[in-house]
Design a protein around this motif. Sequence first.
Motif, PDB file in Angstrom:
ATOM      1  N   ASP A 154       0.831  -1.204   0.000  1.00  0.00           N
ATOM      2  CA  ASP A 154       0.000   0.000   0.000  1.00  0.00           C
ATOM      3  C   ASP A 154       0.870   1.260   0.000  1.00  0.00           C
ATOM      4  O   ASP A 154       0.379   2.361   0.150  1.00  0.00           O
ATOM      5  N   ARG A 155       2.158   1.112  -0.168  1.00  0.00           N
ATOM      6  CA  ARG A 155       3.080   2.218   0.080  1.00  0.00           C
ATOM      7  C   ARG A 155       3.320   3.115  -1.126  1.00  0.00           C
ATOM      8  O   ARG A 155       3.240   2.689  -2.266  1.00  0.00           O
ATOM      9  N   ILE A 156       3.664   4.343  -0.793  1.00  0.00           N
ATOM     10  CA  ILE A 156       4.279   5.255  -1.746  1.00  0.00           C
ATOM     11  C   ILE A 156       5.660   5.560  -1.180  1.00  0.00           C
ATOM     12  O   ILE A 156       5.785   6.059  -0.064  1.00  0.00           O
ATOM     13  N   ASP A 157       6.664   5.231  -1.940  1.00  0.00           N
ATOM     14  CA  ASP A 157       8.036   5.392  -1.464  1.00  0.00           C
ATOM     15  C   ASP A 157       8.787   6.283  -2.441  1.00  0.00           C
ATOM     16  O   ASP A 157       8.668   6.130  -3.659  1.00  0.00           O
ATOM     17  N   ILE A 158       9.548   7.226  -1.916  1.00  0.00           N
ATOM     18  CA  ILE A 158      10.354   8.111  -2.748  1.00  0.00           C
ATOM     19  C   ILE A 158      11.816   7.907  -2.374  1.00  0.00           C
ATOM     20  O   ILE A 158      12.296   8.484  -1.391  1.00  0.00           O
ATOM     21  N   PRO A 159      12.534   7.060  -3.109  1.00  0.00           N
ATOM     22  CA  PRO A 159      13.929   6.763  -2.761  1.00  0.00           C
ATOM     23  C   PRO A 159      14.824   7.985  -2.922  1.00  0.00           C
ATOM     24  O   PRO A 159      14.439   9.019  -3.480  1.00  0.00           O
ATOM     25  N   LYS A 160      16.054   7.823  -2.479  1.00  0.00           N
ATOM     26  CA  LYS A 160      17.058   8.872  -2.626  1.00  0.00           C
ATOM     27  C   LYS A 160      17.233   9.219  -4.102  1.00  0.00           C
ATOM     28  O   LYS A 160      17.224   8.334  -4.960  1.00  0.00           O
ATOM     29  N   ASP A 161      17.397  10.490  -4.393  1.00  0.00           N
ATOM     30  CA  ASP A 161      17.601  11.021  -5.745  1.00  0.00           C
ATOM     31  C   ASP A 161      16.336  10.952  -6.603  1.00  0.00           C
ATOM     32  O   ASP A 161      16.376  11.245  -7.796  1.00  0.00           O
ATOM     33  N   THR A 162      15.203  10.554  -6.003  1.00  0.00           N
ATOM     34  CA  THR A 162      13.935  10.489  -6.730  1.00  0.00           C
ATOM     35  C   THR A 162      13.033  11.641  -6.290  1.00  0.00           C
ATOM     36  O   THR A 162      12.961  11.965  -5.101  1.00  0.00           O
ATOM     37  N   GLU A 163      12.349  12.243  -7.247  1.00  0.00           N
ATOM     38  CA  GLU A 163      11.475  13.369  -6.957  1.00  0.00           C
ATOM     39  C   GLU A 163      10.153  13.225  -7.698  1.00  0.00           C
ATOM     40  O   GLU A 163      10.059  12.490  -8.684  1.00  0.00           O
ATOM     41  N   ILE A 164       9.152  13.936  -7.205  1.00  0.00           N
ATOM     42  CA  ILE A 164       7.899  14.059  -7.945  1.00  0.00           C
ATOM     43  C   ILE A 164       8.130  15.096  -9.040  1.00  0.00           C
ATOM     44  O   ILE A 164       8.328  16.286  -8.757  1.00  0.00           O
ATOM     45  N   THR A 165       8.134  14.660 -10.275  1.00  0.00           N
ATOM     46  CA  THR A 165       8.463  15.558 -11.385  1.00  0.00           C
ATOM     47  C   THR A 165       7.248  15.977 -12.204  1.00  0.00           C
ATOM     48  O   THR A 165       7.373  16.806 -13.095  1.00  0.00           O
ATOM     49  N   ASP A 166       6.086  15.400 -11.919  1.00  0.00           N
ATOM     50  CA  ASP A 166       4.882  15.789 -12.657  1.00  0.00           C
ATOM     51  C   ASP A 166       3.668  15.355 -11.854  1.00  0.00           C
ATOM     52  O   ASP A 166       3.685  14.306 -11.188  1.00  0.00           O
ATOM     53  N   ILE A 167       2.610  16.154 -11.887  1.00  0.00           N
ATOM     54  CA  ILE A 167       1.352  15.837 -11.211  1.00  0.00           C
ATOM     55  C   ILE A 167       0.225  16.174 -12.173  1.00  0.00           C
ATOM     56  O   ILE A 167       0.121  17.314 -12.637  1.00  0.00           O
ATOM     57  N   ARG A 168      -0.626  15.182 -12.467  1.00  0.00           N
ATOM     58  CA  ARG A 168      -1.674  15.387 -13.463  1.00  0.00           C
ATOM     59  C   ARG A 168      -3.024  14.837 -12.982  1.00  0.00           C
ATOM     60  O   ARG A 168      -3.071  13.952 -12.135  1.00  0.00           O
ATOM     61  N   GLN A 169      -4.068  15.364 -13.578  1.00  0.00           N
ATOM     62  CA  GLN A 169      -5.414  14.883 -13.324  1.00  0.00           C
ATOM     63  C   GLN A 169      -5.609  13.537 -14.019  1.00  0.00           C
ATOM     64  O   GLN A 169      -5.041  13.281 -15.081  1.00  0.00           O
ATOM     65  N   ASP A 170      -6.438  12.678 -13.428  1.00  0.00           N
ATOM     66  CA  ASP A 170      -6.799  11.418 -14.076  1.00  0.00           C
ATOM     67  C   ASP A 170      -7.867  11.670 -15.127  1.00  0.00           C
ATOM     68  O   ASP A 170      -8.766  12.494 -14.943  1.00  0.00           O
ATOM     69  N   ALA A 171      -7.779  10.953 -16.236  1.00  0.00           N
ATOM     70  CA  ALA A 171      -8.704  11.176 -17.350  1.00  0.00           C
ATOM     71  C   ALA A 171     -10.142  10.847 -16.991  1.00  0.00           C
ATOM     72  O   ALA A 171     -11.079  11.390 -17.594  1.00  0.00           O
ATOM     73  N   THR A 172     -10.348   9.970 -15.991  1.00  0.00           N
ATOM     74  CA  THR A 172     -11.713   9.595 -15.601  1.00  0.00           C
ATOM     75  C   THR A 172     -12.018   9.978 -14.154  1.00  0.00           C
ATOM     76  O   THR A 172     -12.879   9.387 -13.512  1.00  0.00           O
ATOM     77  N   ALA A 173     -11.266  10.956 -13.635  1.00  0.00           N
ATOM     78  CA  ALA A 173     -11.535  11.543 -12.312  1.00  0.00           C
ATOM     79  C   ALA A 173     -11.461  10.538 -11.168  1.00  0.00           C
ATOM     80  O   ALA A 173     -12.213  10.635 -10.198  1.00  0.00           O
ATOM     81  N   ARG A 174     -10.563   9.579 -11.274  1.00  0.00           N
ATOM     82  CA  ARG A 174     -10.397   8.612 -10.182  1.00  0.00           C
ATOM     83  C   ARG A 174      -9.450   9.116  -9.104  1.00  0.00           C
ATOM     84  O   ARG A 174      -9.427   8.580  -7.991  1.00  0.00           O
ATOM     85  N   GLY A 175      -8.628  10.108  -9.416  1.00  0.00           N
ATOM     86  CA  GLY A 175      -7.647  10.606  -8.467  1.00  0.00           C
ATOM     87  C   GLY A 175      -6.607  11.456  -9.166  1.00  0.00           C
ATOM     88  O   GLY A 175      -6.882  12.079 -10.193  1.00  0.00           O
ATOM     89  N   ILE A 176      -5.402  11.457  -8.614  1.00  0.00           N
ATOM     90  CA  ILE A 176      -4.310  12.278  -9.128  1.00  0.00           C
ATOM     91  C   ILE A 176      -3.131  11.382  -9.482  1.00  0.00           C
ATOM     92  O   ILE A 176      -2.754  10.482  -8.711  1.00  0.00           O
ATOM     93  N   TRP A 177      -2.527  11.622 -10.649  1.00  0.00           N
ATOM     94  CA  TRP A 177      -1.329  10.892 -11.062  1.00  0.00           C
ATOM     95  C   TRP A 177      -0.080  11.671 -10.653  1.00  0.00           C
ATOM     96  O   TRP A 177       0.028  12.868 -10.926  1.00  0.00           O
ATOM     97  N   ILE A 178       0.845  10.981  -9.990  1.00  0.00           N
ATOM     98  CA  ILE A 178       2.143  11.578  -9.706  1.00  0.00           C
ATOM     99  C   ILE A 178       3.210  10.792 -10.457  1.00  0.00           C
ATOM    100  O   ILE A 178       3.104   9.574 -10.627  1.00  0.00           O
ATOM    101  N   LYS A 179       4.208  11.498 -10.936  1.00  0.00           N
ATOM    102  CA  LYS A 179       5.323  10.874 -11.646  1.00  0.00           C
ATOM    103  C   LYS A 179       6.556  10.940 -10.766  1.00  0.00           C
ATOM    104  O   LYS A 179       6.965  12.021 -10.330  1.00  0.00           O
ATOM    105  N   LEU A 180       7.151   9.766 -10.488  1.00  0.00           N
ATOM    106  CA  LEU A 180       8.383   9.696  -9.711  1.00  0.00           C
ATOM    107  C   LEU A 180       9.541   9.414 -10.650  1.00  0.00           C
ATOM    108  O   LEU A 180       9.541   8.406 -11.365  1.00  0.00           O
ATOM    109  N   SER A 181      10.542  10.292 -10.638  1.00  0.00           N
ATOM    110  CA  SER A 181      11.684  10.146 -11.528  1.00  0.00           C
ATOM    111  C   SER A 181      12.978  10.267 -10.732  1.00  0.00           C
ATOM    112  O   SER A 181      13.082  11.105  -9.817  1.00  0.00           O
ATOM    113  N   ASN A 182      13.958   9.446 -11.089  1.00  0.00           N
ATOM    114  CA  ASN A 182      15.298   9.585 -10.532  1.00  0.00           C
ATOM    115  C   ASN A 182      15.983  10.718 -11.278  1.00  0.00           C
ATOM    116  O   ASN A 182      16.226  10.631 -12.474  1.00  0.00           O
ATOM    117  N   VAL A 183      16.281  11.792 -10.568  1.00  0.00           N
ATOM    118  CA  VAL A 183      16.794  12.994 -11.225  1.00  0.00           C
ATOM    119  C   VAL A 183      18.295  12.920 -11.477  1.00  0.00           C
ATOM    120  O   VAL A 183      18.862  13.819 -12.113  1.00  0.00           O
TER     121      VAL A 183
END
Length: 278
Positions: A154-183
């Motif tokens: 059930d976890r959301i984990d953000i490892p070292k050197d990883t950041e949230i690089t984008d946040i978008r709406q869901d196409a069918t309004a189920r929630g929010i999409w976050i993008k985790l990228s190693n920078v």
Amino acid sequence: MFMQSKNPVFPVSGSVFFLCLVLLFSGGCAREPWTKPVDDNQAQTIRNMIQEKVKADAACSSTLDAEVTVSMKTVMETKSFSGFLQLKLPSSVKFVTTNPLGQTVLALVSDGQSYRTVNTLNTQFISGSLSTLALRNDIPQELLTGRWGIWLSDRIDIPKDTEITDIRQDATARGIWIKLSNVKTKGEGPEYILVDPASKRPLLRMLMDAKENPIAMIEYADWQDGPKCGQPATFHITGLSKGVEISIHLADIITDKILTERDFTLRPPPGYFIELRP
């Protein structure tokens, strides 16, 4: 000790659960399920929410012990097998398939870099590198060396050197999409996670390769309450090649069991053929 079955009720291939699974992961997911980015105010609110979730998850147990049933559906047939699964964060995995008598058919352990398997049907022990296995079989390395302990939780984990690089709406309004990228590591694929803002739980997870091509979609369902944190009991994996779909169901879930590295050690039983791979 592993008990060999002389008359197995069902055949299981010479791979292991998640190795079998990822050999099929060469297709792409459907069209992108998100729309436009959120505005700056929404983005900051969501970042704060995710940070609270990450902090809460850090207090959760680092282990999982459960019975597991896996169904693999193709255009031709559906096959199922069962056994038990153990996880210990960050990367220790044990999966054992059994026959209806409870006898071991196949066992796997992995530390995220290497793997070992015991096959009681052909009395064979195999040990090798996950990276080499991925390269030899043209499997996305992100899957074989991926964070299965996090992906099956059930976890959301953000490892070292990883950041949230984008946040978008869901196409069918189920929630929010976050993008985790190693920078810092450009050769590592990002993850997209669909989060329910009300419960802060991940609903979907899209796994990408280094070229940002989708390689699998994991859908979470049937949450079970634990001593500290919840745990999904059902996982539906789509976006695979050739129309393959995989469902994983956990039962008798224990999330506070003490597991050590010794629990993830696998040695060849006496008399087994031993194959050491690069």
